[in-house]
Design an enzyme around this catalytic site. Structure first.
Site, short mmCIF file in Angstrom:
data_model
loop_
_atom_site.label_atom_id
_atom_site.label_comp_id
_atom_site.label_asym_id
_atom_site.label_seq_id
_atom_site.Cartn_x
_atom_site.Cartn_y
_atom_site.Cartn_z
N ASN A 148 0.83 -1.21 0.00
CA ASN A 148 0.00 0.00 0.00
C ASN A 148 0.86 1.24 0.00
OD1 ASN A 148 -0.44 1.88 2.58
ND2 ASN A 148 0.25 -0.14 3.29
N MET A 150 -1.05 4.27 0.61
CA MET A 150 -2.26 5.06 0.85
C MET A 150 -1.92 6.54 1.08
SD MET A 150 -4.46 2.64 0.62
CE MET A 150 -6.01 3.37 1.11
N LEU A 152 -1.65 8.01 4.14
CA LEU A 152 -2.32 8.54 5.34
C LEU A 152 -3.58 9.33 5.02
CD1 LEU A 152 0.88 9.42 7.36
CD2 LEU A 152 -0.82 7.71 8.00
N CYS A 211 5.94 5.49 8.76
CA CYS A 211 5.11 5.32 7.58
C CYS A 211 5.97 5.47 6.33
CB CYS A 211 3.99 6.35 7.57
SG CYS A 211 3.03 6.28 6.05
N LYS A 244 6.06 3.32 17.11
CA LYS A 244 5.98 2.23 16.13
C LYS A 244 7.20 2.24 15.21
CE LYS A 244 2.81 0.03 12.86
NZ LYS A 244 1.42 -0.03 12.40
#
Ligand SMILES: Cc1cc2nc3c(=O)[nH]c(=O)nc-3n(C[C@H](O)[C@H](O)[C@H](O)COP(=O)(O)O)c2cc1C
Length: 381
Positions: A148, A150, A152, A211, A244
């Site tokens: 992906n 995407m 965010l 991310c 994370k």
């Protein structure tokens, strides 16, 4: 048009391989998952985001009906051996929904009804964002994986924050907070704070600095950037606060982050996010798409990261990456994870996945003579 037609033919071939392989693994244990395996080829003919929207519409509709109770009764595995207390909250079982599935906090009650022990909503950003142009989500069926980019896409922290007050849900709901696309790394700390201040109703907060699909994230995992972000968030009162990690972070950089976990007394670490790396084993036609790879190909890497982190810090670890079966979840728990999460396997294995993993975990605990999940945590760390 011709290109598209070709792509569909290739995708269909991938799907056929998936049907041959995945279900030969002996992972189908309930009538619901057998039903899903019949439905999946149809769902996989639709573009991934269309299927995702369909699933969301179905789950949102379910939430508004009295059927929710019956669904909860069917999917929930109630057993005190699965229960854990963490971050001041009771987790009925250790299997949660990873960030990205319910970006806008629309579905926590439905996801809890499907038997998940907790939900992480988001990633949210201070302002609403539309994300990257479509297509931006790709199935890799032969690899039981997704890619992906995407970017965010989300409704913004204020809207998500309001939704957190709207529902009453029996499982903890965490919020994943990310940097807004247009914000340069230098002003990221204030941006994270702004987001946090709008979602304070969450039960725990995950700083997403890993991310791979949005600008400026690569720099955020450095010690200097993270110090400023964590200082700002702690100053705003963010707790329980977790960070994370990316699975491709080299060991010295992981050590830097872990030193901050201790310095800031963070309540936990989530390991891991998706990876931009591409293992040579990938066989699906979409393997060259740009973005973050998730699912089975990152399972071993994510488990190693869990073990690495669990050996070095006392803070609880949430293990995520390629969890698809009870055996996968058990490996992460034994490597030191206190909880696990999944996203990609939900797409491949369907709505019964939490129930199957929880039931399988109980069998594994019994087989190995553990009287609870907690007793198995970190035995292989
Ligand atoms: C479509 C998609 C969107 C995601 N969005 C986010 C996100 O917004 N924030 C985040 O921290 N992780 C996000 N993730 C990563 C997942 O939370 C998880 O870390 C990763 O997919 C590995 O788990 P899995 O193999 O079970 O999918 C996303 C993953 C996918 C597939």
């Amino acid at each position: 048009m011709v290109g598209r037609a070709c792509e569909n033919v290739v995708r269909q071939t991938d799907t056929d391989r998936l049907d041959g392989e995945l279900w030969a693994l002996g992972s189908v244990t309930t009538p619901m998952s057998r039903l899903y395996s019949k439905l999946r080829p149809l769902l996989f003919r639709l573009p991934p985001e269309t299927t995702h929207r369909l699933a969301h519409t179905g789950l949102a509709a379910l939430q508004r009906t009295p059927l929710l109770r019956a669904v909860t009764d069917y999917y929930t595995v109630t057993d005190e051996r699965l229960e854990t207390e963490l971050f001041g909250h009771e987790f009925p079982n250790p299997v949660g929904v990873a960030a990205g599935f319910d970006k806008n906090a629309r579905l926590p009650p439905a996801l809890a009804a499907l038997g998940f022990g907790f939900v992480e909503v988001g990633g949210v950003t201070a302002e609403p964002q539309s994300g990257n142009p479509q297509p931006r989500l790709f199935r890799l069926p032969a690899d039981r994986a997704l890619i992906n980019r995407m970017g965010l896409n989300n409704d913004g922290a204020a809207t998500v924050g309001d939704r957190l007050f709207e529902f009453d849900v029996d499982v903890p709901v965490g919020v994943n907070i990310a940097k807004s696309e247009h914000v340069p790394p230098a002003t990221a700390p204030a941006d994270y704070r702004e987001s946090y201040e709008q979602v304070t109703a969450g039960d725990f907060f995950v700083v997403n600095v890993s991310c791979p699909n949005s600008q400026g994230f690569a720099e955020l995992q450095t010690r200097e950037s993270l110090v400023d972000i964590l200082t700002e968030l702690r100053d705003a009162g963010a707790a329980p606060l977790l960070v994370k990690l990316s699975p491709e972070l080299p060991a010295p950089a992981v050590d830097d982050v872990l030193s901050l976990v201790t310095e800031f007394d963070l309540e936990g670490v989530v390991a891991t996010n998706t990876t931009t790396e591409r293992p040579s084993s990938l066989a699906s036609s979409n393997r060259a798409e740009e973005g973050g790879l998730s699912g089975e190909p990152i399972e071993a890497r994510a488990t190693e990261m869990v073990r690495y982190v669990a050996r070095r810090v006392d803070a609880p670890v949430i293990g995520v990456g390629g969890v698809s079966t009870a055996a996968d979840a058990y490996r992460k728990l034994r490597a030191g994870a206190r909880l696990v999460q999944l996203y990609t396997a939900f797409v491949y294995r369907g709505p019964a996945i939490a129930r199957e993993i929880n039931r399988g975990l109980l069998d594994l605990l019994e087989r190995d003579g553990f009287d609870s999940v907690e007793a198995a945590i970190g035995v292989d760390a």
